[in-house]
Design an enzyme around this catalytic site. Structure first.
Site, mmCIF file in Angstrom:
data_model
loop_
_atom_site.group_PDB
_atom_site.id
_atom_site.type_symbol
_atom_site.label_atom_id
_atom_site.label_comp_id
_atom_site.label_asym_id
_atom_site.label_seq_id
_atom_site.Cartn_x
_atom_site.Cartn_y
_atom_site.Cartn_z
ATOM 1 N N ASP A 6 0.859 -1.183 0.000
ATOM 2 C CA ASP A 6 0.000 0.000 0.000
ATOM 3 C C ASP A 6 0.894 1.231 0.000
ATOM 4 O O ASP A 6 2.061 1.165 0.404
ATOM 5 C CB ASP A 6 -0.925 0.018 1.218
ATOM 6 N N SER A 7 0.340 2.343 -0.419
ATOM 7 C CA SER A 7 1.100 3.584 -0.413
ATOM 8 C C SER A 7 1.381 4.065 1.006
ATOM 9 O O SER A 7 2.230 4.933 1.205
ATOM 10 C CB SER A 7 0.349 4.676 -1.183
ATOM 11 N N CYS A 33 -4.279 -1.202 -2.277
ATOM 12 C CA CYS A 33 -4.363 0.253 -2.461
ATOM 13 C C CYS A 33 -5.225 0.501 -3.691
ATOM 14 O O CYS A 33 -4.917 -0.004 -4.778
ATOM 15 C CB CYS A 33 -2.967 0.836 -2.658
ATOM 16 N N GLU A 56 -5.239 9.459 9.061
ATOM 17 C CA GLU A 56 -3.801 9.321 9.290
ATOM 18 C C GLU A 56 -3.294 10.249 10.394
ATOM 19 O O GLU A 56 -2.222 10.010 10.958
ATOM 20 C CB GLU A 56 -3.038 9.542 7.984
ATOM 21 N N CYS A 96 -11.572 2.932 -0.682
ATOM 22 C CA CYS A 96 -10.273 3.302 -0.128
ATOM 23 C C CYS A 96 -10.064 2.453 1.113
ATOM 24 O O CYS A 96 -10.981 2.324 1.938
ATOM 25 C CB CYS A 96 -10.215 4.787 0.218
ATOM 26 N N THR A 97 -8.894 1.878 1.249
ATOM 27 C CA THR A 97 -8.666 0.959 2.354
ATOM 28 C C THR A 97 -8.516 1.661 3.698
ATOM 29 O O THR A 97 -8.468 1.001 4.742
ATOM 30 C CB THR A 97 -7.423 0.086 2.076
ATOM 31 N N HIS A 98 -8.450 2.990 3.707
ATOM 32 C CA HIS A 98 -8.508 3.734 4.967
ATOM 33 C C HIS A 98 -9.926 3.773 5.538
ATOM 34 O O HIS A 98 -10.119 3.844 6.757
ATOM 35 C CB HIS A 98 -8.064 5.187 4.759
#
Length: 289
Positions: free
Chosen positions: A24-25, A87, A172, A206-208
């Site tokens: 992932d980024s 991602c 984040e 989005c994986t967030h």
């Protein structure tokens, strides 16, 4: 790299073992990795977060492709026969080019999978109105990858998209649970529903975003299904390995996990547990010589 195991609290780094690579980024892919590790705990895994160059969402296609390829090749060099792009931006802007232009000629015995197709394959079973919404980063939304992939399987479905540029920074910076995040959650959800009030299924692209699920559910109208990708990708990977024993047989079953970041390892570890649900100890890696 060393050829022995290094104990790191609850985790272990097992070097020179065949592992499933998770890329992932930054941090978001850890939500997917958490579900994969829970579903398939027997395998060895290497997670790589390109935190030094995150976020990917606002970069050009060419830059995202180059960054993603460098990370995939690094994981290949660690002995990973299979890499998961956990991602959405990388899956949208780099996966197909890597699969078609790199693997057949340079790595014919390796495989790279993404997170968009597994979602597209099953989303039709969650909507009665045939109207769905996609919520993602600007890069994912602008790529229209979900529109193209879902249309392959369910051409009858109408799709509306909404970019959510503030959600990743909130998460984040560990602000996603605070009352201040409520405004931006409501803002983007309401903007999406105003585009089509018949939407009865929303994909969190989005994986967030799984970390925002409790707040999103408070805003959604009754009867709207919310799909996060973590369990979807884990179930898809399990099925893939069943159907491709030639890949599965090359992955060591040592129940070992390694974490790497291109950014500061201490900073990565401090944030990673929010996504992974457990303490993480990582190593810094320079992706380019």
């Amino acid at each position: 790299m060393r050829d022995h195991a290094i104990a790191l609290g609850p985790l272990f780094i097992m070097e020179n073992k065949q592992s499933i690579g998770i890329f992932d980024s930054g941090y978001g892919g850890l939500t997917v990795f958490k579900s994969i590790a829970r579903k398939l705990p027997q395998y060895n895994y290497i997670y790589l977060g390109d935190n030094a160059r995150t976020p990917y969402g606002d970069h050009s296609f060419e830059t995202i492709y180059q960054y993603t390829l460098e990370c995939v090749e690094w994981l290949f060099a660690q002995g990973c026969p299979l890499v998961i792009l956990a991602c959405n931006t990388a899956s949208a802007k780099a996966l197909r080019s890597i699969q078609q232009n790199i693997l057949p000629f340079k790595y014919p015995d390796r495989r790279v999978l993404g997170v968009i197709r597994p979602t597209a394959e099953i989303v039709g079973g969650f909507t009665k109105t045939k109207r769905i919404g996609i919520m993602g980063t600007r890069g994912t939304v602008n790529s229209e990858s979900y529109l193209m992939e879902i249309n392959k399987f369910f051409p009858e479905i109408t799709i509306s998209q909404q970019s959510c540029p503030m959600w990743v920074p909130l998460i984040e910076n560990d602000e996603h649970l605070n009352p201040g995040a409520d405004y931006f959650v409501a803002k983007y959800v309401n903007q999406l529903m105003q585009k089509d009030d018949q939407i009865d299924c929303i994909v969190l692209a989005c994986t967030h975003y799984p970390l925002l699920v409790p707040k999103i559910k408070k805003i959604l109208p009754d009867g709207v299904e919310l799909l996060a990708q973590d369990d979807i990708v884990a179930n898809s990977l399990s099925l893939y390995l069943e159907n491709h024993p030639e890949i599965a047989s090359r992955i060591d079953k040592g129940n070992a996990t390694s974490f790497f970041t291109s950014g500061d390892a201490a900073a990565f570890d401090a944030h990673a547990s929010i996504f992974f649900g457990a303490a993480v100890v990582s190593n810094h890696v320079n992706l380019k010589p």
